[in-house]
Design a protein around this motif. Structure first.
Motif, PDB file in Angstrom:
ATOM      1  N   TRP A   1      -4.331 -21.333 -30.836  1.00  0.00           N
ATOM      2  CA  TRP A   1      -4.167 -20.775 -29.489  1.00  0.00           C
ATOM      3  C   TRP A   1      -2.926 -21.342 -28.831  1.00  0.00           C
ATOM      4  O   TRP A   1      -2.781 -22.564 -28.710  1.00  0.00           O
ATOM      5  CB  TRP A   1      -5.388 -21.094 -28.636  1.00  0.00           C
TER       6      TRP A   1
ATOM      7  N   HIS B   1      -8.322 -21.002 -36.060  1.00  0.00           N
ATOM      8  CA  HIS B   1      -7.806 -20.277 -34.909  1.00  0.00           C
ATOM      9  C   HIS B   1      -6.734 -21.134 -34.233  1.00  0.00           C
ATOM     10  O   HIS B   1      -6.943 -22.343 -34.038  1.00  0.00           O
ATOM     11  CB  HIS B   1      -8.916 -19.959 -33.908  1.00  0.00           C
TER      12      HIS B   1
ATOM     13  N   HIS C   1      -5.641 -15.899 -35.901  1.00  0.00           N
ATOM     14  CA  HIS C   1      -6.699 -16.348 -36.826  1.00  0.00           C
ATOM     15  C   HIS C   1      -6.173 -16.340 -38.257  1.00  0.00           C
ATOM     16  O   HIS C   1      -5.549 -15.378 -38.714  1.00  0.00           O
ATOM     17  CB  HIS C   1      -7.926 -15.445 -36.749  1.00  0.00           C
ATOM     18  N   LYS C   2      -6.432 -17.441 -38.965  1.00  0.00           N
ATOM     19  CA  LYS C   2      -6.083 -17.531 -40.380  1.00  0.00           C
ATOM     20  C   LYS C   2      -7.305 -18.040 -41.138  1.00  0.00           C
ATOM     21  O   LYS C   2      -8.053 -18.882 -40.630  1.00  0.00           O
ATOM     22  CB  LYS C   2      -4.899 -18.478 -40.588  1.00  0.00           C
ATOM     23  N   THR C   3      -7.486 -17.537 -42.336  1.00  0.00           N
ATOM     24  CA  THR C   3      -8.636 -17.984 -43.133  1.00  0.00           C
ATOM     25  C   THR C   3      -8.275 -17.970 -44.607  1.00  0.00           C
ATOM     26  O   THR C   3      -7.351 -17.255 -45.027  1.00  0.00           O
ATOM     27  CB  THR C   3      -9.869 -17.097 -42.873  1.00  0.00           C
TER      28      THR C   3
ATOM     29  N   LYS D   1     -15.716 -17.855 -39.458  1.00  0.00           N
ATOM     30  CA  LYS D   1     -14.823 -17.384 -38.401  1.00  0.00           C
ATOM     31  C   LYS D   1     -15.445 -17.606 -37.023  1.00  0.00           C
ATOM     32  O   LYS D   1     -14.764 -18.037 -36.083  1.00  0.00           O
ATOM     33  CB  LYS D   1     -14.506 -15.898 -38.598  1.00  0.00           C
TER      34      LYS D   1
ATOM     35  N   SER E   1     -11.750 -21.591 -41.714  1.00  0.00           N
ATOM     36  CA  SER E   1     -11.336 -20.652 -40.671  1.00  0.00           C
ATOM     37  C   SER E   1     -10.527 -21.447 -39.663  1.00  0.00           C
ATOM     38  O   SER E   1     -10.919 -22.544 -39.257  1.00  0.00           O
ATOM     39  CB  SER E   1     -12.557 -20.021 -39.997  1.00  0.00           C
TER      40      SER E   1
ATOM     41  N   SER F   1     -15.133 -21.368 -35.855  1.00  0.00           N
ATOM     42  CA  SER F   1     -13.839 -21.790 -35.282  1.00  0.00           C
ATOM     43  C   SER F   1     -13.520 -21.021 -33.999  1.00  0.00           C
ATOM     44  O   SER F   1     -12.939 -21.575 -33.065  1.00  0.00           O
ATOM     45  CB  SER F   1     -12.702 -21.645 -36.309  1.00  0.00           C
ATOM     46  N   TYR F   2     -13.931 -19.753 -33.942  1.00  0.00           N
ATOM     47  CA  TYR F   2     -13.721 -18.972 -32.710  1.00  0.00           C
ATOM     48  C   TYR F   2     -14.581 -19.549 -31.579  1.00  0.00           C
ATOM     49  O   TYR F   2     -14.149 -19.616 -30.425  1.00  0.00           O
ATOM     50  CB  TYR F   2     -14.076 -17.511 -32.946  1.00  0.00           C
TER      51      TYR F   2
END
Length: 501
Positions: free
Chosen positions: A334, A332, A343-345, A481, A330, A484-485
């Protein structure tokens, strides 16, 4: 003879005694349930590992695990009289019962060899203690024990593909010399155990966290504080002090029961920070350290988290036992100036194939060049990419480009440049995130990396229905997710503090 009325004492109970005799009595007397020893995923591979071990012996009889206990003991005794080598031999002497992975009869020397099979990479003390327990039970049955052998995993083994070749993968060791060199230590442990059993026979056991030896290091890991520290079971917080180890036990003995009660003269600088934060309820923040730590961070930043499996039976060519193989990430990204978060996964859903190339190829596309990459304990993420690049040289340039861009977001929390009282001395992402945000792993179906590892391995081993597979894949993505968030939320919080303090 075996006393049918007494409660059998097993190897695991003996090992429990050697760790903490309070726990031994609490479990043996049925006061608290036996601690769970189950590990995520182990049983998924154990059967295959056991078969590789057993295939090394052509002439042996196996005790069926479906038999009733009494029948297992009787069948083992019959086979022993016939001088047959036995897989899963059930031994008993007095109140002791023991299950030996392989009891081998040596015709030439007219005696027995105790074998253990362990899917591990090194010989741990518990193995020697386990074999000594088996020895005591076997010799109590008048068996002539000649030696001790172990089958474990050759950790340097590199899987070439195809069927695993046992002669390369398994490490077969005669550990009789080591056992003999340690017999004095093992005998002392056993004699102390016998004395403890005799001392407490028919007596009320007096539990004490302090007096019991050996015992728990921390009241927080105590099996039952209400028994072992009666009246002081809420004094756990002094064991939250960072790097306290045996000191906390000494503080407890002196009557200290809270952060406030421990004098500053007893504390390290880091422990003083903790104490003050817990007294005031305020967050400690070392602005100077953070300014240095974040001085070279790029304007746009990435937050990366991998999930992996690390099977002890390698699944993919050019991997080692226990090597972490990524199947999900995951990411992220910014842009601080525009305050945009992307967001990419990638989750590898083709469970029949090696996930490393697809994972790395997609990450190479998703991760913009030249930006700072934050991970939590970044050694893991860097190792994942490095090992993939070593196996697949097409990713070497990618690895060289990104390795210097990583920053470990766990470091400030380990060094206590920032500390929230809600952390209770811990520095894991799961503990930190709820302290500094409204997010938490508590509401997820998968809450920790070990479980994620296990769940993906279940998918590979086809241990799920089609409906369950869909749910597990979704749960894995959600878990990764949030990791990483969560890193993004923590980093943003740090930036906000730097800008206002």
């Amino acid at each position: 003879m075996f006393d049918q009325k007494s409660t059998p004492i097993t190897k695991s109970q003996y090992l429990q005694y050697l760790r903490c005799n309070n726990a031994f009595h609490l479990v043996k007397d049925g006061i608290v349930p036996k601690p769970s020893s189950a590990s995520y995923g182990g049983y998924l591979e154990w059967g295959d590992f056991l078969k590789l071990c057993r295939d090394q012996f052509s002439d042996a009889t196996s005790i069926d695990k479906t038999l009733e206990k009494e029948e297992s003991f009787q069948k083992t005794e019959k086979l022993i009289l016939e001088k047959k080598s036995i897989f899963h031999a059930h031994l008993r002497f007095k109140e002791f019962v023991s299950t030996v992975e392989y009891l081998e009869y040596d015709n030439e020397r007219e005696g027995w060899i105790l074998w253990d099979f362990r899917p591990i990479g090194s010989i741990k003390q518990d193995i020697m203690r386990s074999l000594y327990f088996h020895k005591q039970v076997a010799e109590g049955m008048s068996l002539n024990i000649l030696g001790y052998k172990l089958i474990r995993i050759q950790t340097k083994y590199i899987y070439p593909g195809g069927p695993i070749q046992p002669e390369d993968y398994l490490l077969i060791e005669d550990i009789t010399p080591r056992m003999e060199s340690e017999l004095g230590t093992r005998a002392d442990e056993w004699n102390q155990f016998q004395e403890e059993l005799e001392r407490t026979k028919g007596q009320t056991v007096l539990y004490s966290f302090l007096d019991s030896k050996p015992s728990c290091r921390s009241l927080k890991t105590c099996l039952s504080p209400i028994h072992c520290a009666k009246g002081k079971e809420n004094a756990k917080e002094i064991f939250d002090f960072r790097d306290s180890s045996e000191l906390a036990k000494q503080w407890f003995a002196l009557g200290y029961e809270s952060y406030e009660s421990v004098p500053d003269s007893e504390l390290t600088p880091i422990q003083k920070i903790q104490k003050q934060a817990h007294i005031t309820g305020d967050i400690y923040f070392d602005r100077k350290s953070f300014e240095t730590y974040l001085s070279n961070v790029t304007k746009s930043v990435a937050f990366l988290d991998f999930e992996s499996i690390n099977p002890y039976l390698p699944l993919y060519p050019q991997t080692r036992p226990f090597q972490h193989v990524p199947y999900l990430y995951s990411l992220h990204i910014w842009d601080r100036e525009n305050d945009t978060l992307i967001h990419k996964t990638y989750l590898h859903k083709d469970l029949e194939t090696d996930p490393r190339v697809p994972v790395m190829a997609q990450l190479q596309k998703d991760l913009p060049p030249g930006i700072t990459v934050f991970s939590f304990n970044d050694f893991f993420e860097k190792l994942i990419i490095q090992e993939a690049a070593e196996a697949y040289p097409e990713f070497l340039e990618f690895w060289e480009r990104v390795k210097s861009m990583f920053i470990d977001l766990a470091m400030p929390f380990k060094k206590l440049w920032i500390y929230h009282p809600g952390q209770n001395g811990k520095a894991s992402l799961k503990e930190i995130l709820p302290c500094f945000s409204t997010e938490s792993h508590g509401g997820l179906s998968i809450r920790e990396g070990q479980d994620a590892n296990y769940q993906y391995l279940r998918l590979i081993k086809k241990q799920v229905t089609a409906e369950e597979k869909k749910r597990v894949l979704e749960d894995l993505i959600a878990y990764c997710k949030l990791d990483s968030y969560g890193l993004f939320l923590i980093y943003r919080m740090l930036q906000e503090r730097l800008s206002v303090i």
